[in-house]
Motif scaffolding. Structure first.
Motif, mmCIF file in Angstrom:
data_model
loop_
_atom_site.group_PDB
_atom_site.id
_atom_site.type_symbol
_atom_site.label_atom_id
_atom_site.label_comp_id
_atom_site.label_asym_id
_atom_site.label_seq_id
_atom_site.Cartn_x
_atom_site.Cartn_y
_atom_site.Cartn_z
ATOM 1 N N ALA A 198 0.828 -1.212 0.000
ATOM 2 C CA ALA A 198 0.000 0.000 0.000
ATOM 3 C C ALA A 198 0.861 1.260 0.000
ATOM 4 C CB ALA A 198 -0.918 -0.013 1.220
ATOM 5 N N SER A 199 2.058 1.188 0.581
ATOM 6 C CA SER A 199 2.946 2.349 0.616
ATOM 7 C C SER A 199 3.930 2.376 -0.551
ATOM 8 C CB SER A 199 3.717 2.381 1.940
ATOM 9 O OG SER A 199 4.501 1.220 2.083
ATOM 10 N N ASN A 200 4.029 1.282 -1.282
ATOM 11 C CA ASN A 200 4.874 1.219 -2.482
ATOM 12 C C ASN A 200 3.999 0.762 -3.641
ATOM 13 O OD1 ASN A 200 6.803 0.907 -4.464
ATOM 14 N ND2 ASN A 200 7.972 -0.673 -3.410
ATOM 15 N N LYS A 201 3.384 1.715 -4.286
ATOM 16 C CA LYS A 201 2.355 1.408 -5.279
ATOM 17 C C LYS A 201 2.907 1.153 -6.681
ATOM 18 C CE LYS A 201 -1.133 4.089 -2.769
ATOM 19 N NZ LYS A 201 -1.854 2.920 -2.266
ATOM 20 N N LYS A 202 4.228 1.090 -6.815
ATOM 21 C CA LYS A 202 4.794 0.762 -8.125
ATOM 22 C C LYS A 202 4.329 -0.632 -8.527
ATOM 23 C CE LYS A 202 8.909 3.609 -7.550
ATOM 24 N NZ LYS A 202 10.395 3.594 -7.433
ATOM 25 N N PRO A 203 4.126 -0.861 -9.820
ATOM 26 C CA PRO A 203 3.532 -2.133 -10.263
ATOM 27 C C PRO A 203 4.386 -3.350 -9.922
ATOM 28 C CG PRO A 203 4.395 -0.887 -12.125
ATOM 29 C CD PRO A 203 4.425 0.029 -10.953
ATOM 30 N N VAL A 204 3.701 -4.478 -9.780
ATOM 31 C CA VAL A 204 4.378 -5.749 -9.528
ATOM 32 C C VAL A 204 5.191 -6.142 -10.763
ATOM 33 C CG1 VAL A 204 4.029 -8.220 -9.136
ATOM 34 C CG2 VAL A 204 2.643 -6.545 -7.896
ATOM 35 N N THR A 205 6.447 -6.493 -10.526
ATOM 36 C CA THR A 205 7.325 -6.976 -11.589
ATOM 37 C C THR A 205 8.108 -8.165 -11.042
ATOM 38 O OG1 THR A 205 9.198 -5.571 -10.945
ATOM 39 C CG2 THR A 205 7.602 -4.621 -12.493
ATOM 40 N N PHE A 206 8.972 -8.723 -11.877
ATOM 41 C CA PHE A 206 9.833 -9.818 -11.431
ATOM 42 C C PHE A 206 10.714 -9.367 -10.265
ATOM 43 C CE2 PHE A 206 13.958 -12.121 -11.914
ATOM 44 C CZ PHE A 206 13.504 -13.374 -11.547
ATOM 45 N N MET A 207 11.203 -8.131 -10.332
ATOM 46 C CA MET A 207 12.077 -7.619 -9.284
ATOM 47 C C MET A 207 11.301 -6.998 -8.127
ATOM 48 S SD MET A 207 14.986 -8.486 -10.356
ATOM 49 C CE MET A 207 15.879 -7.760 -9.003
ATOM 50 N N ARG A 208 10.005 -6.743 -8.341
ATOM 51 C CA ARG A 208 9.170 -6.155 -7.278
ATOM 52 C C ARG A 208 7.956 -7.052 -7.080
ATOM 53 N NH1 ARG A 208 7.982 -1.906 -9.647
ATOM 54 N NH2 ARG A 208 9.858 -0.749 -9.028
ATOM 55 N N PRO A 209 8.072 -8.063 -6.221
ATOM 56 C CA PRO A 209 6.969 -9.010 -6.042
ATOM 57 C C PRO A 209 5.811 -8.391 -5.264
ATOM 58 C CG PRO A 209 8.658 -9.432 -4.415
ATOM 59 C CD PRO A 209 9.203 -8.361 -5.323
ATOM 60 N N SER A 210 4.672 -9.031 -5.342
ATOM 61 C CA SER A 210 3.558 -8.655 -4.474
ATOM 62 C C SER A 210 3.905 -9.041 -3.046
ATOM 63 C CB SER A 210 2.289 -9.382 -4.901
ATOM 64 O OG SER A 210 2.435 -10.783 -4.668
ATOM 65 N N ALA A 211 3.216 -8.447 -2.085
ATOM 66 C CA ALA A 211 3.450 -8.787 -0.682
ATOM 67 C C ALA A 211 3.155 -10.264 -0.429
ATOM 68 C CB ALA A 211 2.589 -7.905 0.214
ATOM 69 N N ALA A 212 2.128 -10.802 -1.102
ATOM 70 C CA ALA A 212 1.754 -12.208 -0.918
ATOM 71 C C ALA A 212 2.871 -13.141 -1.391
ATOM 72 C CB ALA A 212 0.461 -12.509 -1.664
ATOM 73 N N THR A 213 3.435 -12.832 -2.556
ATOM 74 C CA THR A 213 4.537 -13.638 -3.078
ATOM 75 C C THR A 213 5.747 -13.543 -2.152
ATOM 76 O OG1 THR A 213 3.833 -13.415 -5.375
ATOM 77 C CG2 THR A 213 6.157 -13.914 -5.007
ATOM 78 N N PHE A 214 6.042 -12.337 -1.715
ATOM 79 C CA PHE A 214 7.196 -12.140 -0.841
ATOM 80 C C PHE A 214 7.032 -12.905 0.472
ATOM 81 C CE2 PHE A 214 9.596 -9.814 2.411
ATOM 82 C CZ PHE A 214 10.867 -9.874 1.849
ATOM 83 N N ALA A 215 5.840 -12.884 1.032
ATOM 84 C CA ALA A 215 5.580 -13.580 2.302
ATOM 85 C C ALA A 215 5.861 -15.074 2.180
ATOM 86 C CB ALA A 215 4.146 -13.338 2.754
ATOM 87 N N LYS A 216 5.476 -15.664 1.061
ATOM 88 C CA LYS A 216 5.742 -17.087 0.835
ATOM 89 C C LYS A 216 7.241 -17.361 0.841
ATOM 90 C CE LYS A 216 1.541 -18.296 -1.805
ATOM 91 N NZ LYS A 216 0.801 -17.038 -1.642
ATOM 92 N N HIS A 217 8.004 -16.488 0.200
ATOM 93 C CA HIS A 217 9.460 -16.648 0.171
ATOM 94 C C HIS A 217 10.052 -16.510 1.570
ATOM 95 C CE1 HIS A 217 10.602 -16.808 -4.168
ATOM 96 N NE2 HIS A 217 9.357 -16.358 -4.312
ATOM 97 N N VAL A 218 9.513 -15.585 2.364
ATOM 98 C CA VAL A 218 10.006 -15.393 3.737
ATOM 99 C C VAL A 218 9.878 -16.680 4.536
ATOM 100 C CG1 VAL A 218 9.492 -14.275 5.948
ATOM 101 C CG2 VAL A 218 9.641 -12.899 3.861
ATOM 102 N N LEU A 219 8.692 -17.259 4.549
ATOM 103 C CA LEU A 219 8.451 -18.425 5.394
ATOM 104 C C LEU A 219 9.182 -19.663 4.890
ATOM 105 C CD1 LEU A 219 4.727 -17.892 6.403
ATOM 106 C CD2 LEU A 219 6.811 -17.231 7.603
#
Length: 248
Positions: free
Chosen positions: A184-205
């Protein structure tokens, strides 16, 4: 299977995870993934309306999930709950040419003082084995211009994590180095280098149980940081300054 098993070692009967800044962005996405795994959640935030929306989303992915509010400024966590996971996610990073004294104080208070005090508050309540995930930033490794205070706080988060990891016996601590993520604070579009928060969360866990004290969860971010590190410093200085001036 392996990484899932390593996360589930913290899933004792009735286990709770506390996630700060969990009503938006990365914090919310991590909370959703933890709920899917079977954790109950303690949700930290400032907005009670957002809390109710997130609560319904967590229950939608796991109807058995118990959700407890932890409003910012209130230190009222029930001592009897089996808390095994803490995610220090909440943070702020104002980009300004001349950061105000108020912004300096609020950035340090939210990014440094709050997670430090919360960790101290939570540690005696945690059940063994326990897990602490602290959200740091690429800015801790490559401090950009116009984000000096933010970069300093994220360097603290990283050092704090590594020191705790060496100190604690029954609680694993990991510093997560985060690059650009769509929130919500980084509204630049999702790209390969800028994942969605959901995708990033999966990688974290998936990185839980890696045995590392500091890790870059999303591998394209790791590649990006590595490639930048190969450039001459004067190029990095020029490129980062130009990029940050566009942000301003």
């Amino acid at each position: 299977m392996g990484n899932s098993f390593k996360l589930k070692q913290y899933l004792v009967p009735g286990a709770f995870a506390l996630v700060t800044g969990a009503t938006d962005g990365i914090g919310k996405a991590i909370a959703v993934e933890l709920a899917k795994t079977g954790f109950n959640l303690v949700i930290h935030g400032r907005n009670k309306e957002k809390f109710e929306l997130v609560k319904q989303e967590l229950i939608a992915v796991n109807p058995a999930c118990k959700v407890i509010p932890f409003m910012h400024g209130e230190w009222n966590l029930p001592a009897e709950i089996p808390l095994t996971v803490l995610v220090n996610n909440v943070g702020v990073g104002p980009i300004e040419r001349f950061i105000t004294s108020q912004d300096i104080e609020s950035t340090i208070a939210l990014n440094v003082t709050f997670p430090t005090k919360l960790t101290r508050y939570v540690l005696p309540l945690m059940k063994a084995p326990g897990l602490i995930l602290n959200i740091s930033s690429y800015a801790a490794l490559m401090p950009p211009p116009y984000l000096a205070v933010y970069a300093g706080t994220k360097a603290y988060n990283n050092a704090f994590s590594i020191a705790l990891a060496r100190e604690l016996k029954n609680v694993k601590v990991m510093s997560l180095i985060v690059g650009s993520v769509h929130t919500a604070s980084n509204k630049k579009p999702v790209t390969f280098m800028r994942p969605s928060a959901a995708t990033f969360a999966k990688h974290v866990l998936k990185k839980v149980g890696s045995g590392k004290k500091r890790i870059i969860p999303y591998w394209p971010h790791a590649l990006q940081i590595f490639l930048i590190s190969l450039l001459p410093e004067r190029w990095i200085d020029k490129a980062t300054k130009a990029a940050m001036e566009k942000e301003i």
